[in-house]
Design a protein around this motif. Structure first.
Motif, PDB file in Angstrom:
ATOM      1  N   LEU A  86     -12.524   2.026   0.073  1.00 25.60           N
ATOM      2  CA  LEU A  86     -11.885   2.794  -0.984  1.00 25.60           C
ATOM      3  C   LEU A  86     -10.748   3.576  -0.349  1.00 25.60           C
ATOM      4  O   LEU A  86     -10.976   4.385   0.558  1.00 25.60           O
ATOM      5  CB  LEU A  86     -12.884   3.757  -1.647  1.00 25.60           C
ATOM      6  N   LEU A  87      -9.532   3.323  -0.783  1.00 26.01           N
ATOM      7  CA  LEU A  87      -8.350   3.985  -0.235  1.00 26.01           C
ATOM      8  C   LEU A  87      -7.816   4.961  -1.279  1.00 26.01           C
ATOM      9  O   LEU A  87      -7.582   4.581  -2.418  1.00 26.01           O
ATOM     10  CB  LEU A  87      -7.272   2.953   0.099  1.00 26.01           C
ATOM     11  N   ILE A  88      -7.642   6.234  -0.884  1.00 28.57           N
ATOM     12  CA  ILE A  88      -7.194   7.265  -1.814  1.00 28.57           C
ATOM     13  C   ILE A  88      -6.112   8.103  -1.130  1.00 28.57           C
ATOM     14  O   ILE A  88      -6.325   8.626  -0.040  1.00 28.57           O
ATOM     15  CB  ILE A  88      -8.354   8.190  -2.235  1.00 28.57           C
ATOM     16  N   ARG A  89      -4.971   8.254  -1.782  1.00 28.96           N
ATOM     17  CA  ARG A  89      -3.879   9.051  -1.224  1.00 28.96           C
ATOM     18  C   ARG A  89      -4.051  10.542  -1.521  1.00 28.96           C
ATOM     19  O   ARG A  89      -3.717  11.388  -0.708  1.00 28.96           O
ATOM     20  CB  ARG A  89      -2.550   8.565  -1.787  1.00 28.96           C
ATOM     21  N   ASP A  90      -4.572  10.901  -2.693  1.00 32.82           N
ATOM     22  CA  ASP A  90      -4.714  12.291  -3.110  1.00 32.82           C
ATOM     23  C   ASP A  90      -5.834  12.978  -2.336  1.00 32.82           C
ATOM     24  O   ASP A  90      -6.989  12.552  -2.393  1.00 32.82           O
ATOM     25  CB  ASP A  90      -4.987  12.336  -4.618  1.00 32.82           C
ATOM     26  N   GLU A  91      -5.516  14.060  -1.634  1.00 31.29           N
ATOM     27  CA  GLU A  91      -6.489  14.755  -0.771  1.00 31.29           C
ATOM     28  C   GLU A  91      -7.668  15.336  -1.556  1.00 31.29           C
ATOM     29  O   GLU A  91      -8.820  15.236  -1.126  1.00 31.29           O
ATOM     30  CB  GLU A  91      -5.781  15.864   0.013  1.00 31.29           C
ATOM     31  N   ALA A  92      -7.405  15.953  -2.701  1.00 31.31           N
ATOM     32  CA  ALA A  92      -8.485  16.544  -3.497  1.00 31.31           C
ATOM     33  C   ALA A  92      -9.435  15.462  -4.015  1.00 31.31           C
ATOM     34  O   ALA A  92     -10.660  15.632  -3.972  1.00 31.31           O
ATOM     35  CB  ALA A  92      -7.903  17.345  -4.658  1.00 31.31           C
ATOM     36  N   LEU A  93      -8.895  14.367  -4.489  1.00 35.02           N
ATOM     37  CA  LEU A  93      -9.731  13.261  -4.957  1.00 35.02           C
ATOM     38  C   LEU A  93     -10.517  12.650  -3.800  1.00 35.02           C
ATOM     39  O   LEU A  93     -11.689  12.296  -3.953  1.00 35.02           O
ATOM     40  CB  LEU A  93      -8.870  12.201  -5.646  1.00 35.02           C
ATOM     41  N   PHE A 103       0.814  -1.214   0.000  1.00 37.59           N
ATOM     42  CA  PHE A 103       0.000   0.000   0.000  1.00 37.59           C
ATOM     43  C   PHE A 103       0.846   1.262   0.000  1.00 37.59           C
ATOM     44  O   PHE A 103       0.394   2.316  -0.448  1.00 37.59           O
ATOM     45  CB  PHE A 103      -0.976   0.000   1.170  1.00 37.59           C
ATOM     46  N   ASP A 104       2.084   1.203   0.483  1.00 42.50           N
ATOM     47  CA  ASP A 104       2.962   2.367   0.467  1.00 42.50           C
ATOM     48  C   ASP A 104       3.274   2.850  -0.942  1.00 42.50           C
ATOM     49  O   ASP A 104       3.520   4.032  -1.152  1.00 42.50           O
ATOM     50  CB  ASP A 104       4.273   2.066   1.201  1.00 42.50           C
ATOM     51  N   ILE A 105       3.266   1.963  -1.925  1.00 47.85           N
ATOM     52  CA  ILE A 105       3.601   2.357  -3.293  1.00 47.85           C
ATOM     53  C   ILE A 105       2.367   2.638  -4.150  1.00 47.85           C
ATOM     54  O   ILE A 105       2.491   3.038  -5.294  1.00 47.85           O
ATOM     55  CB  ILE A 105       4.494   1.297  -3.979  1.00 47.85           C
TER      56      ILE A 105
END
Length: 72
Positions: A27-34, A5-7
């Motif tokens: 649902l996992l999302i790294r991008d804050e805006a998304l 998940f780190d990559i």
């Protein structure tokens, strides 16, 4: 699991298949805006981001299922 998940920029998990429960998903999302955009849609369709419309017992079952599958 953590290294995987780190990559990643995001992921979807079917708790019904992967988490050993009969309902739900993640649902996992790294991008804050998304993440904010997805949260707005989630509130309209499923419920608040903290529980996603799931009952407490379903959340507990999901947590236990994820715990079991990540330790096997």
């Amino acid at each position: 699991v953590r290294d995987m998940f780190d990559i990643a920029d995001g992921a979807t998990i079917s708790a019904k298949k992967d988490g050993l429960t009969n309902i739900g998903g993640v649902l996992l999302i790294r991008d804050e805006a998304l993440f904010r955009r997805a949260t707005e849609l989630l509130i309209l369709t499923e419920g608040y981001v903290t529980y996603g419309g799931l009952a407490g017992r379903d959340l507990e079952a999901m947590a236990q299922g994820f715990e079991e599958v990540t330790h096997e």
